[in-house]
Structures are given as structure tokens and as C-alpha cells.
Design an enzyme around this catalytic site. Structure first.
Site, PDB file in Angstrom:
ATOM      1  N   LYS A   1       0.812  -1.235   0.000  1.00  0.00           N
ATOM      2  CA  LYS A   1       0.000   0.000   0.000  1.00  0.00           C
ATOM      3  C   LYS A   1       0.838   1.275   0.000  1.00  0.00           C
ATOM      4  CE  LYS A   1      -0.633   0.331   4.955  1.00  0.00           C
ATOM      5  NZ  LYS A   1      -1.288  -0.356   6.048  1.00  0.00           N
TER       6      LYS A   1
ATOM      7  N   ARG B   1      -7.853   0.994  16.331  1.00  0.00           N
ATOM      8  CA  ARG B   1      -8.202   1.313  14.952  1.00  0.00           C
ATOM      9  C   ARG B   1      -9.302   0.330  14.581  1.00  0.00           C
ATOM     10  NH1 ARG B   1      -3.869   1.402  10.030  1.00  0.00           N
ATOM     11  NH2 ARG B   1      -4.629  -0.732   9.804  1.00  0.00           N
TER      12      ARG B   1
HETATM   13  C1  PLP Z   1      -0.436  -1.286   6.637  1.00  0.00           C
HETATM   14  C2  PLP Z   1      -0.906  -2.514   7.249  1.00  0.00           C
HETATM   15  C3  PLP Z   1      -0.018  -3.572   7.487  1.00  0.00           C
HETATM   16  C4  PLP Z   1       1.468  -3.478   7.199  1.00  0.00           C
HETATM   17  O1  PLP Z   1       2.115  -2.777   8.219  1.00  0.00           O
HETATM   18  P1  PLP Z   1       3.712  -2.550   8.209  1.00  0.00           P
HETATM   19  O2  PLP Z   1       3.988  -1.868   9.485  1.00  0.00           O
HETATM   20  O3  PLP Z   1       3.993  -1.712   7.004  1.00  0.00           O
HETATM   21  O4  PLP Z   1       4.340  -3.882   8.115  1.00  0.00           O
HETATM   22  C5  PLP Z   1      -0.521  -4.741   8.018  1.00  0.00           C
HETATM   23  N1  PLP Z   1      -1.827  -4.876   8.324  1.00  0.00           N
HETATM   24  C6  PLP Z   1      -2.719  -3.875   8.112  1.00  0.00           C
HETATM   25  C7  PLP Z   1      -4.142  -4.091   8.457  1.00  0.00           C
HETATM   26  C8  PLP Z   1      -2.295  -2.668   7.575  1.00  0.00           C
HETATM   27  O5  PLP Z   1      -3.176  -1.691   7.384  1.00  0.00           O
END
Ligand code: PLP
Length: 356
Positions: free
Chosen positions: A37, A132
């Protein structure tokens, strides 16, 4: 020809980083989904992650997943952001699995899956305190009871997300809480949960130190692969590169000017009042990145003698006194990026992206 500003993406470094992370996780029985993302679902990045050993790809935006699929990437895709009720058909069409926390949405996904003759996998997200997304822990059992009713969706597992909104770190306490809950779900409803998807880049230290409960078997990893850092202390992760992404910008103006502004002062263009320190005249460079391109607080000059003084929408102002004589108008300067700067650079239409 490369036009500034731009960022370079070193795919070999991303592949190398991925291998380091998947190696560690797989050794501990944890399957890794690579998270794209922060690169806006960049197809070459996803391919490098797959070469490095991730089992699948996750992104928070359907548009990004659709772009990855159009680029011919053949893997399973996970939608990371809980789906909008208004887009359940598109979710089922584009993603093989989504993370979920609302019954109304599950029912929508169910109807959409039945309409299209598919089975859509879901991971039920549990909020273990980061506040969240997720079902609050004591509401999970009644939620699952309802979630098992609609057809067309299959509960692949439970998950949680930490260290994102409130910075809550994974611990033996909260990880075991999720394992316990998974066991309770399996016993109460006589189902098997294939995944406990409990971690992101903040869970690597627990894995490496052998403290991750054995039942945790799935991780969604972005930052550690892309920027080579775990996310509790943002320490470089062993055997990974921190510079797979580099920002380049060009010197537009280079002049000796005083360090103190002249005249009566009010707010700057962004409503801030900045204090200035009198350091006599300094050599200042204006370069062609600003807040419209990147989070200027999140970049660091690769040449540590250069200092960022501030910026506006289109300019960054640097103190380059320490490199006087070595630089001229038209030169490119390079910067490392943190997660926030990478996100904004990848999202900005003004910053070109070149893969190496
Ligand atoms: C962005 C995200 C991740 C990845 O997190 P990192 O810290 O970049 O490894 C994993 N799970 C969810 C739900 C996310 O939104």
C-alpha cells in the site's frame, strides 16, 4: 531522461529484504503476505516481493489491487482496509480475501459472493487495544456466531493490527489473548481457523527473540520489507537495506543569504510561526520538492553535511554551507525517506518513479 523530482526504487534490494523477512518468518511457521500500500500498489514492487518469497500480496485500496491484477500478477490478493458496504461486489470481484469487522459488510460480501458464484475468504479483525479497526474482544464470540450464518464467505481466521493508530506494541500478553480467543472460537463453533494473522512489521522482534506464540502463523509485512526497519524502535532490521527508495531533487537556486529574515514577521504559508537562529550568512539552496510532493519532515539528506531549514508547497530550503564549492545550480541532491515520506512521494503525481 529523468526529470526531477523523482524516486528510484531498487527492486533487487526489495527482493533481498523480502527474503530476509520471509526467511525468518517461515522458520517460525509464519506465512508472509507482502503489503504494497505505501507504494500505491506498484506492480514491480509486488513482483520483487513475490520473488523474495511472500505467499501473497495485500493492499489497502481496491484500485491498487486492480492495477496489480491488470499487470498480470498471479497471486492471491488481500484487501487490508475493512471494505466499504457500498463496494462489496467490487471487493469480491478483485480480492480473494478481506479483513472485516462489521456484520452488515459480511452480509453484503456474502450476497455479492453468492451472486458471482464465488467463496470470499475473510479474516475477522479483533481490536486488542490499538483502537483502529476490529471487533472489541468481548464481542467476538457473539460476532462469530452471526458471521457463520451467511453463505459465500469463509472465515479463514482471526487477526489484529497493532502499532498503527495508537502505537500499541505486540506483547506475549496481547498475542496470547488472540490465541486464546481463536481456541475459544474453534471449540465453541467446531470450526478450524487456518490463520491467526497477528502481526505487521512491529512483530519481528518478538519472532526473532522466540517470544511469538507458536499458533501465530500469518504476518502482513510492508515497512520492514520496503524500508528495512522494524516499527517499534524503527531500528534497521538485520541483513536488510534501508535505501531501496531514494529521493532525488534538483537545486534551483543557490545563494548566500542571512539566516535571519528581514522585516516584521507573521505566519508562514502554512500558518506556522518559526523561530530563526542568527548564524550569520549561510549558503542556501532551493530545491524542487515541497509539501505538494512529500512529507518534508520525513526525508533526510544522504549527505549529512546538508541541513533542511524548512519548506513550502513547492520548495525545500536547505543550508548547504558545509558543502560550498562542491555543489551548483542544476545538481541533484539525494534523500532517504521514512514511511510517511515514501507514502506521500509515491502518491504525488509530481514525483516520478523509476525502478532500478
Ligand atoms: C499497513 C498494514 C499492514 C502493514 O504494516 P507494516 O507496518 O507496514 O508492516 C498490516 N496490516 C494492516 C491491516 C495494515 O493496514
Amino acid at each position: 531522461m529523468t526529470t526531477t523530482p523523482y524516486i528510484t526504487i531498487d527492486l533487487d534490494k526489495i527482493e533481498h529484504n523480502t527474503r530476509a523477512i520471509t526467511g525468518l518468518c517461515n522458520e517460525h511457521g509464519i506465512e508472509v503476505t507482502g503489503v504494497t500500500k505505501v507504494t500505491c500498489g506498484h506492480p514491480e514492487v509486488a513482483k520483487a516481493m513475490l520473488r523474495g518469497g511472500v505467499a501473497s500480496i495485500a493492499d489497502s485500496r481496491l484500485e491498487n489491487i486492480q492495477r496489480l491484477k491488470s499487470a498480470g500478477i498471479d497471486t492471491s490478493f488481500m484487501l487490508l482496509r475493512v471494505p466499504p458496504l457500498s463496494a462489496v461486489d467490487e471487493v469480491v470481484e478483485s480480492a480473494d480475501l478481506s479483513l472485516n469487522s462489521e456484520l452488515a459488510v459480511l452480509e453484503g460480501l456474502s450476497a455479492a459472493a453468492i451472486r458471482s458464484g464465488k467463496v470470499h475468504d475473510v479474516v475477522l479483525m479483533v481490536d486488542l487495544g490499538d483502537l483502529r479497526e476490529g471487533i472489541w474482544i468481548d464481542e467476538v464470540i457473539p460476532f462469530v456466531r452471526e458471521a457463520l450464518k451467511p453463505g459465500g464467505v469463509r472465515i479463514k481466521g482471526v487477526g489484529t493490527n497493532l502499532a498503527c493508530f495508537a502505537g500499541v506494541v505486540p506483547s506475549e500478553d496481547n498475542m496470547n489473548q488472540l490465541v486464546k480467543l481463536a481456541n475459544e472460537i474453534e471449540h465453541s463453533f467446531a470450526i478450524t481457523l487456518e490463520w491467526i494473522s497477528a502481526i505487521n512489521s512491529s512483530g519481528l522482534e518478538m519472532i526473532a527473540s522466540g517470544r511469538m506464540p507458536r499458533r501465530i502463523n500469518h504476518a502482513r509485512i510492508g515497512e520492514a520489507i520496503l524500508l528495512g526497519r522494524e516499527t517499534i524502535h524503527r531500528k534497521p532490521w538485520p541483513d536488510t537495506f534501508q535505501d531501496a527508495f531514494v529521493l532525488y531533487a534538483e537545486i534551483l537556486e543557490l545563494k548566500n543569504k542571512p539566516s535571519l529574515p528581514l522585516g516584521e514577521r507573521s505566519e508562514d504559508a502554512f500558518g506556522r510561526l518559526t523561530e530563526f537562529e542568527d548564524r550569520g550568512n549561510v549558503l542556501r539552496a532551493l530545491i524542487n520538492v515541497g509539501r505538494e510532493d512529500i512529507d518534508i519532515e520525513g526525508i533526510t539528506p544522504l549527505d549529512s553535511r546538508i541541513k533542511i531549514l524548512g519548506g513550502s508547497s513547492g520548495y525545500l530550503v536547505l543550508d548547504v554551507s558545509a558543502v560550498e564549492g562542491d555543489i551548483s545550480v542544476g545538481d541533484e541532491l539525494t534523500f532517504s525517506l521514512n514511511y510517511s515520506a515514501l507514502l506521500t512521494a509515491m502518491t504525488s503525481a509530481y514525483v516520478k518513479k523509476y525502478t532500478l
